[in-house]
Structure formats: C-alpha cells, structure tokens
Scaffold this active site. Structure first.
Site, short mmCIF file in Angstrom:
data_model
loop_
_atom_site.label_atom_id
_atom_site.label_comp_id
_atom_site.label_asym_id
_atom_site.label_seq_id
_atom_site.Cartn_x
_atom_site.Cartn_y
_atom_site.Cartn_z
N HIS A 128 -42.74 4.11 -49.35
CA HIS A 128 -43.06 3.51 -48.06
C HIS A 128 -43.76 4.60 -47.25
CE1 HIS A 128 -39.25 1.44 -49.15
NE2 HIS A 128 -39.72 0.40 -48.52
N ASP A 163 -41.43 7.08 -45.81
CA ASP A 163 -40.66 7.93 -46.75
C ASP A 163 -41.39 9.26 -46.90
OD1 ASP A 163 -39.20 5.65 -47.36
OD2 ASP A 163 -40.32 5.25 -49.21
C1 XLS Z 1 -34.82 -3.61 -50.17
C2 XLS Z 1 -36.01 -3.53 -51.02
C3 XLS Z 1 -36.98 -2.41 -50.69
C4 XLS Z 1 -38.31 -2.68 -51.31
C5 XLS Z 1 -39.44 -1.90 -50.74
O1 XLS Z 1 -33.87 -4.31 -50.46
O2 XLS Z 1 -35.60 -3.49 -52.36
O3 XLS Z 1 -36.45 -1.19 -51.07
O4 XLS Z 1 -38.28 -2.48 -52.69
O5 XLS Z 1 -39.61 -2.13 -49.39
#
Ligand code: XLS
Ligand code: NI
Ligand code: NI
Length: 441
Positions: free
Chosen positions: A101, A104
């Site tokens: 993200h 991140d």
């Molecule tokens: C949350 C999601 C998230 C996505 C990416 O439950 O799994 O981590 O994979 O935004």
C-alpha cells in the site's frame, strides 16, 4: 549494507526428511510439476504491511515484535530500513514478488504533495534495490481505510472532498505501481460498505465506486499500465457490510458497470471463509468467469469471526487451491502472503519460519493437486456425473441452448419417472483425496 537478519541464513530446500526449521521440506523451486517449475507455478509475494510494518499490536495491547530494523519509526530512514530488510528477507527466502500500500512504504505526511515526494524518493530507492535481483512488484494499492478521513469510505464516502482525496491516492499509487513494474493493481474495499442502511444511499455509493474505478482504469492505461486491476472481495470487517461481499457479487458489479475487461479477482482465503464460503468456492467462481487473477494466500480460524490472516498451514486447503489454479491454467498474478505471525511469535526468526510454513504448505498443495489431476479419479467422476447430457439428443440441445420447454416436457412424458440421477459419492471422493494426500502410512 549491514545485514539486518543476522544469524538467519538463506533458506534452502533440504527435502522432507530435514528437521532444519529454516529449510524447505517441499518447496524445491526448480522441481518440475506438470511441465512447469515450482517457482513458475508459485509466484510467492511478501506483503509489505504485515511483514515489514505490523508489530503485532491489537486492540488489547501494544506491538510485541520489533520492526525498527535499526531506524526510528515514522522517518524516511525507517522507510529505507524497511526496504533493506524486505529485500534481504526476500532474497534469503527466495521470494520474487512484493505487494504494497502507498503508506506501507512511507509515513503519510501532512499534505498530499509531501507524501508524494516521499513516495518518489522511496520508489527510486526500491528501483535501485531491484537491480541485479529477481525481485519484482506483484501489485500495488492505496490505503483508503486507515486515515480517519476514510471513516465513511473512499469511493463510497458521502464527502466529495474525501472522494477526491481517494482519487489522488490512487493516482499516485498507480504511478508507483507502474514505476516498479507491478503486474497488478488492487482495490480492496476497506470501508466501502455501511454500518446502517438508515444513513446510506447504496445506489449512490456503488455508482461512485464504479466511477472511481473507471477513472483508475483510464488513468492507468494512459500511463502505460498493461496489467490487471483486481477487486479483492471481503464481506465484512471493518464495515458491517462491504459491497464486494464475495467473488460472485464483485463479478456482477464489474459487469454491471462495464469494468469486467480490465478487472479480475484477487481472492483471499480468509475473506472467502468470512463470506460463508470455502476458499475453493471463491476460486472456482472466479475461474469459471475467466476472472481468477491473483490470490492473497492466508488462512482463517473457523472458531473466530474475523480476518486472522494466519500463514497457510492446512494442506487440504492449499491442495484444493492449487487444484483450482492448475485447472484454470495458472495465475496472471501471484500468491501473496497477506498473512502475519501470531502475536506471541515475535522474533525475526519467526518471520522466516512463517514463510517457510506458507511456502511449504503451498508447495505440498501443488504436488498433491497435480497428483489428484494425474490420478484422474475425481475428474473422471465429475465428467461421468453429467454424461447423460452428452449421451442424449435432448441433452446436447439443452447444452447448445436450442431446446424448448415443450420438447423437454414431451421427453419427460415419454420416458416416465426419471431413473435415479446416481450417487454423488462424496465419501468415496474424500477417501480418494486422503489416499492421494497421505499415501502409504
Ligand atoms: C484486508 C485486506 C488487505 C488487502 C490490501 O483484509 O486483505 O490487506 O489485501 O488492501
Ligand atoms: Ni488481502
Ligand atoms: Ni484480509
């Protein structure tokens, strides 16, 4: 560059008899299965957020694991230290992809301009690191759920200012994904849903989400993004109801708004089970619609009602997942470990062992799925089960879409009461699966 994970070696394949906790027992990247190497079948990815950012905090307590990697959190030095740690980690494990993200990668700043400048700096740094390695970006995404501005959603927000902020983040996250050569771009609808219908215009919100996705497609294509966009379905959490409930719902939404040519599914195991489906179910639904793109490879706990994001351990599940993937002809995306260590597994060594577990569980799943296919008993049974269609003129006409209700009724009248459609043989098939999984005991 100083080694961050000192005393943690490069993890190698040692085979099923090894008792070395830091060796693969099943993942042998060069082993060929059904004509392709394991490395090709299993494009494993590291999730930046869980592996490099999350410290194990939950709503009852603070973090337990140290993810400072020698730098002060919240600084660009720390952002770079995470890149260093991530690349060392991926190289030691033989992981060739990562997912991220926007926030991140860098701490979010007070203004979009400043955050974007930080993203430019960190993506330059990552690009430099990628040189001379096999490491690539699987997919990028924008975090449109953590900041309080997104409390009512992003594309689905009641506020046009928030909508524009989401658009700005997507635009930049797409820039970063393209810059890093990402295969895909993900929309996980974090808060795209509602808490109560008493305050929600569902039609308005869904139309806006579709508009945001259309803008993303048009911008992405304009900057040379040729990969797939993905929706990652999830039924609930954090919202009570999320619009991308499951694969069927998301596929219907994409078709309704003409987005189905640009999007595929990113199926997460734990999200499928939260929706009351099996992991295999959502993979199958995606595959039969030509929309199986990528997988968030984790595992839930059926005793808990939330997204526990465990590292995959259940070999029945990984086998059935790989069975679906093999039958679909492989993934255009990859297998992203959207998974985290349990809170008490708080050492750097635990991070390594979690990936050894996940990669070995999928390697074993691949081996066993290939064996199920080569054995043929299950596939043949399914084929046989529907044979009355191929075996009759009316069956062929029904399949071709040219039969009428009157014709079927005439045949029903002529044949009298139908014979038994035949046993489903579930227990037999489950026994075949056990035999393939466990072989000689
Ligand atoms: C949350 C999601 C998230 C996505 C990416 O439950 O799994 O981590 O994979 O935004
Ligand atoms: Ni996910
Ligand atoms: Ni999830």
């Amino acid at each position: 560059m100083a080694e961050i994970f000192q005393n943690l070696p490069k993890v190698k394949y040692e085979g099923a008899d090894s008792k070395n906790p830091l060796a693969f027992k099943y993942y042998d990247p060069d082993r060929v299965i059904l004509g392709k190497t394991m490395r090709e079948h299993l494009p494993f990815a590291m999730a930046w957020w869980h592996n490099l950012c999350a410290s194990g905090s939950d709503m009852f307590g603070a973090g337990t694991s140290d993810k400072r990697f020698g730098a002060e959190p919240g600084t660009m030095e720390h952002a770079k230290a995470k890149v260093d740690a991530g690349f060392e980690f991926m190289q030691k494990l033989g992981i060739e992809y990562f997912c991220f993200h926007d926030i991140d990668l860098v701490p979010e700043a007070a203004t979009i301009q400043e955050t974007n400048a930080r993203l430019d700096e960190i993506t330059d740094y990552i690009l430099e690191k990628m040189k001379g390695t096999q490491i690539k970006c699987l997919w990028g995404t924008a975090n449109m759920f953590s900041n309080p501005r997104f409390m009512n959603g992003a594309g689905s927000s009641n506020s046009v200012d928030v909508f524009c902020h989401a658009a700005a983040q997507i635009k930049k996250a797409l820039d970063c994904t393209v810059k890093l050569g990402g295969r895909g771009y993900v929309f996980w609808g974090g808060r795209e849903g509602y808490e109560t219908l008493l305050n929600t215009d569902v039609k308005f919100e869904q139309e806006n989400i579709a508009q945001l996705m259309k803008m993303a497609v048009s911008y992405g294509r304009s900057i040379g993004f040729t990969g797939d966009f993905y929706i990652e379905p999830k039924p609930k959490e954090p919202m009570k109801h999320q619009y991308d409930f499951d694969a069927s719902t998301a596929i219907g939404f994409l078709r309704q708004y003409g987005l189905d040519k640009d999007f595929k599914m990113n199926i997460e195991a734990n999200h499928a089970t939260l929706a009351g489906h099996s992991f295999q179910h959502d993979l199958r639904i995606s595959a039969i619609n030509g929309m199986l793109g990528s997988v968030d490879a984790n595992q839930g706990d059926l005793l808990l009602g939330w997204d526990t994001d465990e590292f995959p351990f259940d070999v029945y599940e990984t086998t059935l997942c790989m069975y679906e993937i093999l039958k679909a002809g492989g993934l255009t995306g990859g297998l992203n470990f959207d998974a985290k260590n349990r809170r008490p597994s708080n050492t750097h060594e635990d991070m390594f062992q979690a990936f050894v577990l996940g990669m070995d569980s999928f390697a074993l799943g691949l081996i066993k799925a290939a064996a199920l296919i080569e054995d043929g008993r299950i596939d043949n049974f399914v084929k046989e089960r529907y044979a009355s269609y191929e075996g009759s003129d009316i069956g062929k006409k029904i399949r071709a879409g040219s039969a009428t209700l009157a014709e079927c009724a005439a045949i029903a009248a002529q044949n009298g009461a139908p014979a038994s459609p035949g046993s489903g043989k579930q227990e037999y098939l489950e026994a075949v699966m056990n035999q393939i999984l466990f072989g000689r005991a």
